[in-house]
Design an enzyme around this catalytic site. Structure first.
Site, PDB file in Angstrom:
ATOM      1  N   ASP A 322       0.484  -0.932   0.087  1.00 34.88           N
ATOM      2  CA  ASP A 322      -0.207   0.117  -0.008  1.00 34.88           C
ATOM      3  C   ASP A 322       0.824   1.422   0.050  1.00 34.88           C
ATOM      4  OD1 ASP A 322      -2.093   1.766   0.158  1.00 34.88           O
ATOM      5  OD2 ASP A 322      -2.954   0.782   1.973  1.00 34.88           O
TER       6      ASP A 322
HETATM    7  C1  BGC Z   1      -4.839   3.284  -0.347  1.00 36.65           C
HETATM    8  C2  BGC Z   1      -5.414   2.401  -1.028  1.00 36.65           C
HETATM    9  C3  BGC Z   1      -4.851   3.214  -2.521  1.00 36.65           C
HETATM   10  C4  BGC Z   1      -3.867   3.653  -2.960  1.00 36.65           C
HETATM   11  C5  BGC Z   1      -3.432   5.115  -3.558  1.00 36.65           C
HETATM   12  C6  BGC Z   1      -3.735   4.203   0.083  1.00 36.65           C
HETATM   13  O1  BGC Z   1      -4.204   4.859   0.613  1.00 36.65           O
HETATM   14  O2  BGC Z   1      -4.857   2.577   0.951  1.00 36.65           O
HETATM   15  O3  BGC Z   1      -6.300   2.061  -1.318  1.00 36.65           O
HETATM   16  O4  BGC Z   1      -4.924   2.315  -4.240  1.00 36.65           O
HETATM   17  O5  BGC Z   1      -3.785   4.684  -1.344  1.00 36.65           O
HETATM   18  O6  BGC Z   1      -4.170   6.013  -3.489  1.00 36.65           O
END
Ligand code: BGC
Length: 826
Positions: A322
């Site tokens: 993530d």
């Molecule tokens: C989220 C993800 C997301 C990523 C990119 C993170 O804060 O948890 O689900 O895909 O950011 O935006």
């Protein structure tokens, strides 16, 4: 060997756009490409958080060896998955093997730096997508574009905003799940995206969980099937899907500073299940989550990444972090394949991968074979989806600079997907109460619309950054799981369009707190429709004290008072709820003047039209609750864990184990207000003629005989996704008849009731179907149960095992509305 010139060149190639101040998931910072931070010949990146003491060994996991089984386990390619409703198990191994062969051949000429670059994002805010890996021009490797979200293409225009994941699950309709997946896959591909960052499949353990609406409800089987169909669809549409967030990311509060402490059985049976189904759908990538799992960060959790996901589930794709969830360089040894967005903290210009990873290989800490494995997995994902095809579009938008004319081509990828949005909107609207035929509406003389949630958003559908605000109709939640509306049809527009046909007079009072005026406006109408809502989202945005997670389970903007005021004035009050999850409806649900309740969830851009179709009976409601609506918040078995701060890791013990949502209500004998799987129709259905048969084995006779005798099964590479475990083992048939006076769809559900010795909750959803029937017609429904559907995870033997004793089956219209009872034959 080391070639920092090349590293620098990649970075520059990607960063043709000048770095500047960007906003990214709530943070403002100066975008800074990671690889260019390292001057030639030396690494200046931040040191890895943990110092390696011993050199690591590594050998790639072999591909699971399984023979095709004719008619059962069939060779499949992501571009041509088995049709919806087919009981065959797609065997993606041949497709993976072909992709691996190409990827291995491709990287033979790559330098170490080049291979490392395949796994290293260029940094937040750099490049055109939310995540980017660099091109390696010398090797004809284009680099990858990764983009949110689970309900559409984020951060660009001319895209469709689909209903949220939670609504998709509420349809209990695999055809619609698949169609939405295909359409989303096509839209991502049309924008030149390689990897779509979804679906999201965390489990809704906590009713207030901020991101529950992105996911598929509070039952692992339902979430698993929705994930499976969504991924088959998305990948058929041409984009690599990303199953997220692995794993136990069940609350937003302190998501980066918490440890979800989960026992092995619960992990396998509840939280892991949707990911297992994702692997079976041939998913190309998995995103590991921010939180720790049993004291170790998910993105460096050897047990979960290497042992469970890659070995036991036989996952052939790659694990990406993530955004900023990587905690060390050594995490590559514990299963992480790609760091996203690449920098340690947004805009830092430093990375745990990049030259740090190269250094670790050069000093013998990490074997180069592991780097080969990472690059192979990532490049194989690209081949797996045929993205090497020359016709695959180049990136044609700029997520980081959406107003830049030079880099945004405004490609319209919407097709006619609005129709799917409208269909899912109506098919996911749950009828919870309907007294004296209040619904469907039949040319009422007059309607009054009450509440701000009925109407367009005063500042436009994009007035809040990342949708972090609640004004006007609620059609999606907030955070990264969003997309820009091309338009947004509110109930206010949709109902008036219909009123014109019916010559119905429409009035409205679209404020929330002036209850006296609302009551006055409501009094004379033939029907008063009150709109209330509740919002939530990702924890980097706080709205009215809701820090991602909701602070309570109460309707926003004084919704309960509004309903009560209107119901006091109008004997035919219909309540429409747009909510991210359960609400406590006790203040008004039994009010005699509340004649109907529609639970509309988050319907996307066509939310008003989807609602109108159900309100007027264009579609007879068939949706079911994908979670339980309790009478009291404390009735839920798991609650938000608060506290922490200052870097403390809060401990979140999953002491309720297998008993989440309806499982807990059943186990603890608590009456919910509306149980999981509940939903009314404008017609009635009768169930009859239950028959349960054992199916003769098609797979390995020794394994199936051992399973029959409740003996452990082998645990090895791909053992949890093996064909013998997932092939149909029992056939359950019964009849459903429409005994009412209008056509409608029923959602028959199959629940398994294990013997007490199994230590399971009383009832477990293990299949569902959607059946459309004209009045007076009936249909035979067939459910195929696999051994996996009937197994428990035996911790001692680390295998899926049949519990000893009689396994019973209940067929019903909800988790509590049981109609037919049977038992599995020996
Ligand atoms: C989220 C993800 C997301 C990523 C990119 C993170 O804060 O948890 O689900 O895909 O950011 O935006």
């Amino acid at each position: 060997m080391r070639n920092f010139c090349t590293v620098l060149a990649f970075a520059l190639a990607v960063n043709a756009i000048t770095p500047d101040v960007v906003t990214f998931n709530g943070e403002h910072f100066t975008a800074s490409p990671v690889a260019s931070a390292a001057p030639q010949g030396q690494s200046t990146n931040a040191p890895a958080s943990s110092s390696p003491s011993d050199a690591e060994t590594f050998s790639p996991f072999p591909a699971p060896t399984q023979k095709p089984v004719s008619g059962v386990f069939v060779s499949s390619d992501p571009s041509s998955p088995p049709p919806v409703g087919s009981s065959v198990i797609p065997d993606f191994n041949p497709a993976w093997q072909a992709a691996y062969a190409k990827a291995k051949a491709k990287i033979t000429s790559f330098t170490l730096d080049e291979k490392v670059s395949v796994a290293t994002g260029v940094g937040a805010g750099v490049g055109r997508c939310i995540g980017n890996t660099p091109a390696v021009e010398a090797q004809a490797w284009p680099g990858l574009c990764l983009e949110d979200s689970p309900l559409g293409v984020r951060q660009t225009d001319f895209v469709t905003v689909f209903p949220a994941g939670i609504n998709t699950a509420a349809t209990f309709n695999r055809t619609l799940m698949r169609m939405r997946g295909v359409a989303m896959g096509q839209e991502h591909k049309g924008k030149g995206i390689n990897i779509a960052l979804g679906p999201m499949m965390n489990m809704g353990r906590i009713a207030q969980g901020g991101r529950n609406w992105e996911g598929f409800g509070a039952d692992p089987f339902l979430a698993g099937e929705t994930a499976y169909e969504t991924i088959l669809g998305m990948q058929q549409g041409g984009v690599q899907a990303c199953a997220k967030h692995f794993i136990d990311n069940e609350q937003e509060w302190q998501r980066t500073d918490s440890s979800s402490n989960v026992d092995d059985r619960t992990q396998h049976e509840i939280y892991g299940h949707p990911f297992l189904r994702s692997v079976m759908a041939g998913v190309a990538s998995v995103m590991c989550s921010y939180n720790q799992v049993n004291g170790t960060y998910a993105c460096q959790n050897d047990k979960m990444l290497n042992d469970v996901l890659k070995r036991e589930f036989g996952f052939q794709g790659y694990v990406m972090s993530d955004w900023s969830a990587t905690h060390s360089t050594l995490s590559v040894m514990t299963g992480l394949d790609m760091t996203m967005p690449g920098d340690i903290t947004f805009g830092s210009g430093t990375t745990y991968f990049g030259s740090n990873l190269t250094d670790y290989v050069l000093n013998g800490t990490i074997p180069e074979s592991r780097i080969d494995d990472m690059a192979t997995r990532i490049i194989a994902g690209w081949y797996h989806l045929h993205q090497d095809d020359k016709s695959f579009p180049a990136v044609n938008f700029n997520a980081n600079k959406q107003l830049d004319q030079a880099t945004n081509m405004h490609v319209d990828v919407q097709g006619d997907h609005f129709q799917i949005v409208r269909d899912i909107g109506s098919a996911s609207t749950v009828l919870l109460k309907n007294v004296n035929g209040a619904l469907p509406l039949n040319k009422p003389r007059s309607i009054v619309l009450i509440g701000s949630d009925a109407a367009p958003q005063p500042g436009g559908p994009g007035q809040f950054s990342d949708f972090g605000g609640d004004a006007g109709v609620l059609a999606i939640g907030w955070g990264s799981g969003t997309a820009n509306f091309p338009y947004l049809i509110s109930p206010y527009e949709a109902i008036q369009a219909r009123a014109r046909e019916d010559h119905t007079t429409v009035n409205w009072h679209i404020t929330d707190f002036d209850t006296a005026q609302s009551a006055k406006a409501a009094a004379p109408a033939s029907v008063a429709i009150v709109f209330i809502n509740a919002d939530s989202g990702e924890g980097y945005i706080s709205v009215d004290g809701n820090n991602g997670d909701r602070k309570n389970l109460t309707a926003w903007h004084g919704g309960d008072n509004l309903v009560l005021a209107v119901a006091a004035a109008n004997k035919n009050t219909v309540v429409v709820v747009h909510s991210v999850g359960p609400l406590i409806v006790e203040p008004w649900i039994d009010h005699p003047n509340v004649t109907a309740v529609l639970w509309a969830g988050l319907g996307g851009q066509e939310t008003g039209n989807g609602l109108v179709d159900v309100l007027y009976g264009v579609r007879n409601p068939s949706a079911r609750l994908p979670y339980t609506i309790a009478k009291n918040p404390s009735d839920y078995s798991a609650q938000l864990t608060l506290g922490g701060g200052g870097g403390t890791i809060i401990q979140i013990p999953y002491t309720e184990g297998l008993n989440i949502d309806y499982r807990a209500f059943d186990a603890n004998n608590i009456s919910p207000r509306f149980e999981f799987g509940f939903g009314l129709s404008y017609t009635t259905f009768q169930y009859s003629a239950l028959k349960i048969e054992k199916i003769s084995n098609k797979s390995n006779a020794t394994l199936t005989a051992a399973w029959d005798a409740s003996k452990p099964s082998p645990n090895g590479v791909g053992s949890s996704t093996a064909a013998w475990l997932h092939e149909p083992a029992f056939k359950v048939t019964f009849k459903v008849a429409n005994s009412g006076s209008v056509s409608g769809g029923e959602i028959p559900q199959l629940y398994v009731n294990h013997p007490p010795s199994a230590g399971e909750p009383p009832s477990l959803l293990k299949d569902f179907d959607d059946v459309d029937l004209a009045p007076g017609r009936s249909k035979t429904v067939t459910f195929m149960l696999s051994r996996h559907d009937l197994s428990i995870w035996d911790v001692a033997s680390q295998s899926w095992m049949r519990p000893q004793g009689t396994i019973k089956i209940t067929i019903g219209a909800s988790s509590r509305d049981s109609r037919l009872f049977g038992a599995l034959p020996a």
